[in-house]
Each structure stands twice: as structure tokens, then as C-alpha cells.
Write a protein that holds these residues in place. Structure first.
Motif, PDB file in Angstrom:
ATOM      1  N   PHE A   6     -36.792 -15.097  82.414  1.00  0.00           N
ATOM      2  CA  PHE A   6     -35.380 -15.477  82.468  1.00  0.00           C
ATOM      3  C   PHE A   6     -35.205 -16.707  83.362  1.00  0.00           C
ATOM      4  CE2 PHE A   6     -31.273 -15.153  84.666  1.00  0.00           C
ATOM      5  CZ  PHE A   6     -30.437 -15.283  83.578  1.00  0.00           C
ATOM      6  N   ARG A   7     -35.885 -16.675  84.509  1.00  0.00           N
ATOM      7  CA  ARG A   7     -35.801 -17.828  85.411  1.00  0.00           C
ATOM      8  C   ARG A   7     -36.331 -19.083  84.740  1.00  0.00           C
ATOM      9  NH1 ARG A   7     -36.617 -14.035  89.608  1.00  0.00           N
ATOM     10  NH2 ARG A   7     -38.873 -14.090  89.410  1.00  0.00           N
TER      11      ARG A   7
ATOM     12  N   ARG B 206     -37.676 -10.761  78.223  1.00  0.00           N
ATOM     13  CA  ARG B 206     -37.402  -9.496  78.890  1.00  0.00           C
ATOM     14  C   ARG B 206     -37.660  -9.467  80.394  1.00  0.00           C
ATOM     15  NH1 ARG B 206     -37.391  -6.026  74.293  1.00  0.00           N
ATOM     16  NH2 ARG B 206     -35.947  -7.227  73.038  1.00  0.00           N
ATOM     17  N   THR B 207     -38.364 -10.427  80.927  1.00  0.00           N
ATOM     18  CA  THR B 207     -38.710 -10.293  82.349  1.00  0.00           C
ATOM     19  C   THR B 207     -37.858 -11.239  83.198  1.00  0.00           C
ATOM     20  OG1 THR B 207     -40.369 -12.028  82.371  1.00  0.00           O
ATOM     21  CG2 THR B 207     -41.104  -9.831  81.701  1.00  0.00           C
ATOM     22  N   PRO B 208     -37.684 -10.884  84.465  1.00  0.00           N
ATOM     23  CA  PRO B 208     -36.949 -11.782  85.365  1.00  0.00           C
ATOM     24  C   PRO B 208     -37.601 -13.159  85.450  1.00  0.00           C
ATOM     25  CG  PRO B 208     -37.282  -9.634  86.390  1.00  0.00           C
ATOM     26  CD  PRO B 208     -38.078  -9.630  85.123  1.00  0.00           C
TER      27      PRO B 208
ATOM     28  N   LEU C 291     -42.300 -11.592  75.030  1.00  0.00           N
ATOM     29  CA  LEU C 291     -41.802 -10.529  75.910  1.00  0.00           C
ATOM     30  C   LEU C 291     -41.477 -11.093  77.286  1.00  0.00           C
ATOM     31  CD1 LEU C 291     -44.084  -7.486  75.033  1.00  0.00           C
ATOM     32  CD2 LEU C 291     -41.610  -7.705  74.694  1.00  0.00           C
TER      33      LEU C 291
END
Lengths: 518, 377
Positions: free
Chosen positions: B224-225, B219-221, B215
Motif C-alpha cells: 500500500f505504501r 493486500r499488505t501495508p 498480493l
């Protein structure tokens, strides 16, 4: 410039009096469902400089790679020196006298120029690890024959791009070379260096080597080539003597239709106009220095950018432009001096493959690089992927990116489409300032036009346009788009005022920089 | 050419990864069968015995395969998470030992406390110790640019010898017979997950961590980074406008913490004491587990079970088919080679299909893109 007739070259260009240096007969090459080359004929006469033109993806690099032995054709016949041959590797091609100079040089940075030349040429080696004592002289003699001004004793890393290129060429020409393939050799050079390169090429061709010049810039090809072949979508659409062609004819052959429709009307965006005086400054640097020691990346740079203007920054690559862009984008903080920079800065970086895009990411993920920090694109702790997808889809549609969906991997896009994605994404960010670094490098005529138009339109927008800083080594581009021009020389920014400066003066200023500063 | 990705390139990456991994396992079995036959064994008998040992009965599956998969699951997740950020943490083995030691030390220091206190505290201590162990290479990488492959690897030896020293000295059992610690108090034992099996809560924890990491990454910034920094640090900094240094720190610390948990969970769930040679090299096998899963946290659950099955079935293979258990280690090694090879082949095919005429980019792409292969030689 006047060209002297060369020995061994047929006057007509069509019916050679001598055996062709190389002949490709009905070459076809497919990559999966894509036909990169479709029954292309191509002929090289000894001693000619043959310009090979085409939009991105037209097949010119594929053609060069097939002749260079890097790719194998699916069908067709290759003749070199009158004999039908099979090229299974670059080594095969090399053995038959075909050498290639790639766009990204293949030199060992820590080795000297001489060592690089030796490394590539088997005959240099007395035994493993020892260069034959007489080889040095051979290299020097050869360089003199070719009138190549090369620095043989400094590590390649310390040399400028032009010097490295000359070493590449010398390296390729040490042994008998029938055909020399050059992939986009002028992309990295300053105008004066291009002249130098062309002088070398004429010398080499004069000695009987056939040269293939893969290129984008029409004027340059017309200036140096004897004959020109244009590819479009994998087919040969034209082979003609250069003297019988104009740049417009070539461009139209490449694009496949008349170009006039795509040219924006002069003055429409006020390209000839002055910056509108009532617009406020959005970015401001005063005596900014980054880096220390003898060669700081930026030295005492002062600059002000206003809304609605295009500030053009010319200069040979490697004179601090990259750092200037990083400072303007807020990624690097000045070590000395003052900077007042806006929050909303778009930055089209120079190297779209490595910096502008994450190639393994989808288009949507690449767009998310600009959006992931924004509140509007989050739901609680989560990224709002559906929303990001919508924005990306809009972007893709607006820009005419030729892909199925935003879920396509960025790696599957052509260079022009990649640049469209990067440009579109950075426009989203460019509320106050856009920094565009060589935004059209490596793009074909049509994509170049599209990107330039978009930049001008952005800066000329009716309400609250951002300021644009256009950093480019392509002087024509700067002259075309910019309202004001400055030149970067060894980390310093030298203003040259409004754009009606003459190009030669700016070129001279650019070249005074050399090209080896970090 | 007009970019017209072919079927292969258009396949969802997850599907492609699954095909690659499955092909790698099948290829491994084929090679292993040939080698077994060469060695005079019957491949059929050997594989049958291995399968019976791993999956033959519900109890074999739960009490052996899943129990043995647990430390591989946790260390595999640790490795996969770090690798996603392009942090080549080869130090899960050392971080596991650090976590094991911390957990045991805290458990032994709290003899009378109840499970509700001891379990969270020991788990936290183990995670913290693993993170601490990983923080040394993290500081060296971010501060001085020292490559983490070497530093994490060397930290493994430090941890191993530290563990040896402690179980021979300060933490040695009171009766002083073996080089091991006293048994931890019952309150520190991880409860059984299923009645009448040896499967403990640790497996469930591992699965939960896998879901959490998935997750986070998808799904999280922050996730993603991390993926962006791993896929291209330059693009992350230039186009993502964030510094990768905190991302590197985070991936080191989280990876170390999960590996630390692996060590303590093995003790709290299975052995109930620390001794020399606690781990047969889980921290290294974890690299294979993670690569076979193509660094996808949920897939790590599956690949950890595959490796758990190999381990559980190996004993049976030796007993029933007379094939020495070392063959299992050989098979594990073959899986790694097969995965790396298959990875490269499939990616090369996809890339060729996608980009036709750009062989130069293929070459330059390799170093940057293969999430499994490139950096681990």
C-alpha cells in the motif's frame, strides 16, 4: 471606498449605452450527464468590473473558460465587441482581445518578468529567439500607464506572489484587451496586497477594459465590483449592481437559501471564550530552527499548544507556515531547538489535491493513508481492507460526502468533498493535536462553514479535546476561530496574544513579511 | 457540478485497463495489416502463419510461446513493480545480464554439488546480483537526486560490456572456440515443468512471483505504501506520514532481483550456458510488456504470453508467409505506441467525464496520474 464614474459605462448597468464588450447568450455546457452551465446569459460592459460568484461547481470557472476560449460551449452564442464569434482556443480569444489570468500563474520561473511578458506576446519577437529592441520600452510604458509596479529584471522565481500576479496582468494587457478574466486573484494575497490589486483593476477598467473577477470572498467583490453575477448549479440567479447588494444577500443567492440556520450560535462553542486554563499542554516547541543560510524556513520558533484551544497562526503564504506544520506533524525534525510533540497528530495539509489526497486512490484507500500503520487495521501480515472500508463508510456518512461509496476515486469528488474526506481522516488521527493549514481555501460558503464548525467543535469537545493549530492566510478565519493568535514573518513566530487584537495591526505585521521566503 | 461520475469513470479500473489494452492490440493489428498490405504481403496469410507458429499445436504453445514468454514475464514483472513506485527502471536488461553472469559463475564454481543445493544458491546469487546492479542507480537517486532513467539505462551498457569481457576472457569455455562459457553442470539445469516439452520450472516461478507481487501490492501495508508513494510522493509523506526513500530502495532492489532471476533462469532453463547476445533486448521489451499490462502483476502474465506468441510466431511467419521476422519487432513497437496513446485517450475521456469543468486540473493531473504513460518518454 469612493468610486469614480467611468467613461463608457452605463449608469443603470442594465441597459448599456455602448456596445457590450462581450455578451454570452444562452450558453449551455455539459460534461457528460452534468450540466455545468444551463442557458446562462452574461454581459460585460466596457470599463466595468464584474464580479462572478458562486459555490464550488456552480459553473463560474466553466463560464470564464468558455469566454477565454479554453472550453467550447455546447449551445449558445458568444458576441465580442458586437460580433458573433466562435472561440475554439485561447488563441482565438486572445486575438479578439480576451485575456485570462489563471489562479495558478503561468509564468516561467527562471525567466525575468520582462521575458515572461515577451514570451506571451507574439509582437515582441523580432525573429525567433530575439526580442525586438524597442519592446522593452513598450513594456515599461504600458506598466506606467496601468500604474503597475512591476519588477521586470528579476527572475520570477525570486518574486512574491503579488509581484508575480502583477506580471501576469501586465502580460495579459500588453496588447489591446477588451476583456480581462481573473480567476480567484485574491486567494493568494495578503489584505494590503488585495487593496493594491484592486487599485490596479480600477485603473485597467478605467481605460475601458471589462474585467471579470471570479471570486469567493463576498466582501472583496462588493468592495471592487460594479456589478455582480451569481451562478448556482449552472444557472444565473442574479445580476445586480454591487451598491444595491449586501454580503448576506449575495451569500444567500449563492447557497440558495437563508444562511442563518447554519450559523452556529455565538459563544456556543465558546468562540469568544478563553482557553480553559486547566488543560494540559500537548505540544511544545522551543527555539526550533529548520533550514540554514540567510533564509531558514523556521527561525527560533517557540510555541505551546494546550488541549482545548485553537491557536491561530496568521501570515502571508510562504513565511514558514508549511515547515511549521511539517514539524508539528512530526514529518520534519527540527535542526536546532527542542520539540516535544504528541504521537497522535492530525494534519490537514494546505494542498489537498497534492498532499492531502492521492487522487488516483479511492476514498477508502485515502482513508487508509492514516490507518495502514495501525495494528487494529491489520490481520496478520495483511491490511484489513473490509475494516478500513467500514471506517471509511462511516466517515463518508458522517460528513455527508456526496458520493456513491468509499470505492469512488478521490479524483471524482468536488473540492469541498475532498476537503471533507481529508478533514474527517485527520480528525481520526487528532487525538492530541490537529494542525489545520488553510483548511477552507478554495471552498464555497457552505463547505467553509462546515469545516470551520467541525474544527471548533473538535477543540471544544467535552472530554479530552485535542489542541488545534490553525494556520491560515485568511485573517478573518483566524480571527473567527482562534483563541490566541500569532503571526509568522520570515520564519519567525510572533505572538500577538489574545484574539482581541485589531485586525489592521495583525495585517500590518503579516505584510511586513513580504512573501518570498521559502 | 455535483460529482456524478459517468459510466466510463465508474468502471472498475481493472476492466478499463483490459479494454484499453485490448483496444491497443487490435489497433496495432489493424495498422500492421495495413502496412503488410502496403508492403505487398497478404496480412491474412501472415497473421495465420503467426498464429499457427504461436498457438498451432500444444507443443508450439508450450515449448515455444511459453518458453519465450518466460524471460519477458520476469523482466516485465521487474519493470511493472518499479514503475508502480514511480521508479523508472529502464535497466532490466543490465540487471538481467548481472543475474545471468552471477548464476553461471556460481554454477560453474560448484561442479559436484547436487541440484537441491545448486538451484537455490544460483537463484539467490542471480537475484542478489540483479539487486546489486539496481542498487547503484538507487543510491544515486535517493542520495543525490540523479534521475534513474539515465542511470539505469547506462548501467545496461556496463553490464553488457562486462558480460562480453567475461565470456571472451575469464569465463570463456575451456576449449576456447566460441565466446561463451562452459556448459553449466546438469544439477544446475531447471527441471522441465511438463514432460516432453521444453517448458521449464522458470515459467512457474514467474507466475508465482506475479501472484506474490500482486498480493503484496494489493493486500499488505508495505505494498500500500509503495502504491501511495508511486501515485503521489507528496501525499505519501504528508498524509501517509512515511518516508518514500525506503520505498524507492525496496522497489529498486526487488525489481533488480527479479530481472536478475530472468537472466539466470533463461540459462538454467534453456541455453545452459552464457554467451554474447544472450538477450535480444528482453529488458527493453519488458517495458512494453509492463505497460500493456498497465503495471498489474497478474496482467503481466498475459501480456508476456502475448509478446512470447509474437516472438514464437515470427519465425513461422517468415518461413510460411515469407514475411521477414523484423515485422514482429515492428509490431512490438506499434503495440507500445498504441498502448501509450490508448492510455492517454481513455484516461482523458474518464477524467473529462468525471470533472467536467476543470480543464486546468486535467492538465496538471496528467503528469501525476497516468501510470503507464507519463514518465517513460
Amino acid at each position: 471606498m469612493p468610486r469614480e464614474p467611468r467613461p463608457g459605462r452605463s449608469p443603470g448597468g442594465k441597459a448599456p449605452l455602448v456596445t457590450a464588450a462581450a455578451r454570452l447568450d444562452s450558453i449551455t455546457r455539459r460534461f457528460g450527464a452534468v450540466t455545468a452551465l444551463d442557458a446562462v446569459d452574461f454581459e460585460l460592459v466596457p470599463g466595468e468590473i464584474h464580479g462572478l460568484l458562486g459555490e464550488n461547481g456552480a459553473g463560474k470557472t466553466t463560464l470564464a473558460n468558455i469566454l477565454g476560449g479554453l472550453l467550447v460551449a455546447d449551445a449558445g452564442v458568444i458576441e465580442i465587441g458586437g460580433r458573433s464569434v466562435e472561440l475554439r482556443s485561447a488563441r482565438d480569444a486572445r486575438a479578439l482581445g480576451v485575456a485570462m489570468v489563471h489562479q495558478h500563474f503561468s509564468l516561467v520561473p527562471r525567466f525575468t518578468g520582462f521575458e515572461n511578458v515577451a514570451l506571451f506576446n507574439g509582437e515582441a519577437w523580432a525573429r525567433r529567439g530575439v526580442i525586438a529592441p524597442g519592446y522593452r520600452r513598450q513594456v515599461e510604458v504600458r506598466a506606467r500607464e496601468l500604474k503597475l509596479d512591476v519588477e521586470l529584471d528579476a527572475p520570477v522565481a525570486a518574486l512574491g506572489v503579488g509581484e508575480r500576479q502583477r506580471i501576469e496582468i501586465l502580460k495579459a494587457l500588453m496588447s489591446d484587451t477588451r476583456v480581462l478574466l481573473l480567476d480567484e486573484p485574491t486567494a493568494v494575497l495578503a489584505p494590503q496586497e488585495v487593496e493594491g490589486l484592486f487599485a490596479v483593476l480600477r485603473e485597467v477598467a478605467g481605460a475601458g477594459t471589462a474585467i471579470v473577477l471570479v471570486a469567493h470572498k463576498l466582501d472583496e467583490v462588493l468592495a471592487v465590483a460594479d456589478r455582480v453575477t451569481v451562478l448556482r448549479r449552472g444557472r444565473r440567479v442574479l445580476t445586480e449592481e454591487a451598491t444595491k447588494l449586501s454580503a448576506r444577500e449575495l451569500a444567500e443567492a449563492m447557497v440558495g437559501r437563508a444562511l442563518a440556520a447554519e450559523q452556529p450560535a455565538e459563544g456556543e462553542g465558546g468562540r469568544t471564550g478563553q482557553p480553559k486554563p486547566d488543560f494540559a499542554p500537548v505540544a511544545f516547541l522551543e527555539d526550533v530552527t529548520v533550514g540554514t543560510g540567510d533564509a531558514p524556513s523556521l527561525r527560533d520558533v517557540c510555541l505551546t499548544v494546550h488541549r482545548g484551544e485553537v491557536l491561530g497562526i496568521a501570515g502571508v503564504d510562504g513565511n514558514g507556515q508549511r515547515m511549521l506544520a511539517a514539524v508539528l506533524a512530526g514529518v520534519v525534525a527540527p535542526e536546532r531547538g527542542r520539540a516535544r510533540l504528541p504521537d497522535e497528530v492530525g494534519w490537514i495539509p494546505q494542498d489537498r489535491g497534492e498532499e492531502g489526497l492521492v487522487r488516483d486512490f479511492t476514498i477508502a484507500e485515502n482513508v487508509a493513508l492514516a490507518l495502514h500503520g495501525k495494528r487494529a487495521y491489520r490481520r496478520g501480515p495483511w491490511l484489513d481492507w473490509p475494516r478500513i472500508g467500514e471506517t471509511s463508510a462511516t466517515l463518508v456518512n458522517e460528513l455527508n460526502v456526496l458520493v456513491g461509496s468509499p470505492e469512488a476515486s478521490a479524483d471524482t469528488l468536488s473540492g469541498g468533498n475532498q476537503q471533507k474526506v481529508v478533514t474527517g481522516r485527520e480528525f481520526l488521527r487528532a487525538g492530541q493535536l490537529l494542525v489545520a493549514e488553510s483548511p477552507t481555501r478554495g471552498l464555497d460558503v457552505r463547505a467553509t462553514r462546515a469545516v470551520r464548525d467541525r474544527i471548533v467543535r473538535l477543540a471544544r469537545a467535552a472530554s479530552r479535546p485535542p489542541g488545534v493549530v490553525l494556520i491560515s492566510a485568511d485573517l478573518d478565519e483566524v480571527l473567527e476561530l482562534a483563541d490566541r493568535i500569532a503571526v509568522m514573518v520570515r520564519g519567525r513566530l510572533i505572538p500577538v496574544g489574545p484574539k482581541d487584537q485589531n485586525a489592521a495591526a495583525i495585517g500590518a505585521l503579516m505584510l511586513s513579511a513580504g512573501s518570498s521566503t521559502p | 457540478m455535483t460529482p456524478r461520475p459517468l459510466a466510463l469513470a465508474r468502471l472498475r479500473p481493472e476492466l478499463m485497463a483490459t479494454i484499453t489494452a485490448a483496444a491497443a492490440v487490435l489497433a496495432t493489428l489493424a495498422v500492421a495489416a495495413a502496412l503488410l498490405a502496403l508492403g505487398g504481403h497478404s496480412p491474412g496469410d501472415a497473421f495465420a502463419a503467426l498464429a499457427r507458429g504461436a498457438f498451432g499445436t500444444w507443443d508450439r504453445f508450450v515449448s515455444f510461446t511459453l518458453v519465450r514468454a518466460t524471460p519477458l514475464l520476469l523482466t516485465g514483472l521487474a519493470v511493472a513493480f518499479a514503475f508502480r513506485a514511480r521508479v523508472w527502471n529502464i535497466g532490466a536488461e543490465g540487471q538481467l545480464h548481472a543475474g545471468a553472469l552471477a548464476g553461471v559463475a556460481v554454477a560453474l564454481a560448484l561442479p559436484g554439488a547436487g541440484a537441491l543445493l545448486v538451484l537455490p544458491v544460483t537463484l539467490l546469487a542471480a537475484a542478489a546480483a540483479g539487486a546489486l546492479w539496481a542498487s547503484v542507480p538507487a543510491a544515486m537517486k535517493t542520495g543525490m537526486g540523479v534521475g534513474e532513467v539515465i542511470t539505469t539505462l547506462l548501467m545496461n551498457f556496463v553490464a553488457l560490456f562486462l558480460a562480453q569481457f567475461l565470456v571472451q576472457g575469464p569465463l570463456r569455455e575451456a576449449r576456447g572456440v566460441f565466446n561463451q562459457t562452459d556448459e553449466i553442470p546438469a544439477a544446475a539445469h531447471l527441471p522441465a515443468l511438463l514432460p516432453d516439452t521444453r517448458l521449464h520450472l522458470g515459467f512457474l516461478l514467474g507466475v508465482m512471483i506475479a501472484v506474490g507481487l500482486w498480493l503484496y501490492l494489493a493486500r499488505t501495508p508495505g505494498g500500500f505504501r509503495l502504491r501511495a508513494a508511486g501515485a503521489s510522493a507528496r501525499a505519501a509523506e504528508v498524509s501517509g506520514r512515511f518516508s518514500v526513500t525506503p520505498v524507492i530502495w525496496l522497489s529498486f532492489l526487488v525489481s533488480g532481483a527479479i530481472a536478475g532471476l530472468a537472466g539466470w533462469i533463461q540459462i538454467a532453463g534453456v541455453t545452459h550456458r552464457m554467451y554474447e547476445g544472450l538477450s535480444p533486448g528482453w529488458g527493453y521489451t519488458a517495458i512494453a510488456v509492463a505497460l500493456l499490462a498497465r503495471l498489474h502483476p497478474l496482467a503481466v502474465v498475459v501480456t508476456a504470453i502475448v509478446f512470447g506468441a509474437l516472438s514464437a510466431g515470427g519465425g513461422a511467419m517468415q518461413r510460411e508467409a515469407g514475411v521477414p521476422e523484423v515485422w514482429v519487432r515492428g509490431i512490438e513497437a506499434l503495440v507500445i505506441l498504441a498502448v501509450l496513446t490508448a492510455d492517454r485517450i481513455v484516461q482523458g475521456m474518464a477524467r473529462r467525464a468525471a470533472h467536467g469543468g476543470a480543464p486546468r486540473r486535467q492538465r496538471s493531473g496528467e503528469a501525476g496520474t497516468a501510470p503507464g504513460g507519463a514518465g517513460v518518454q
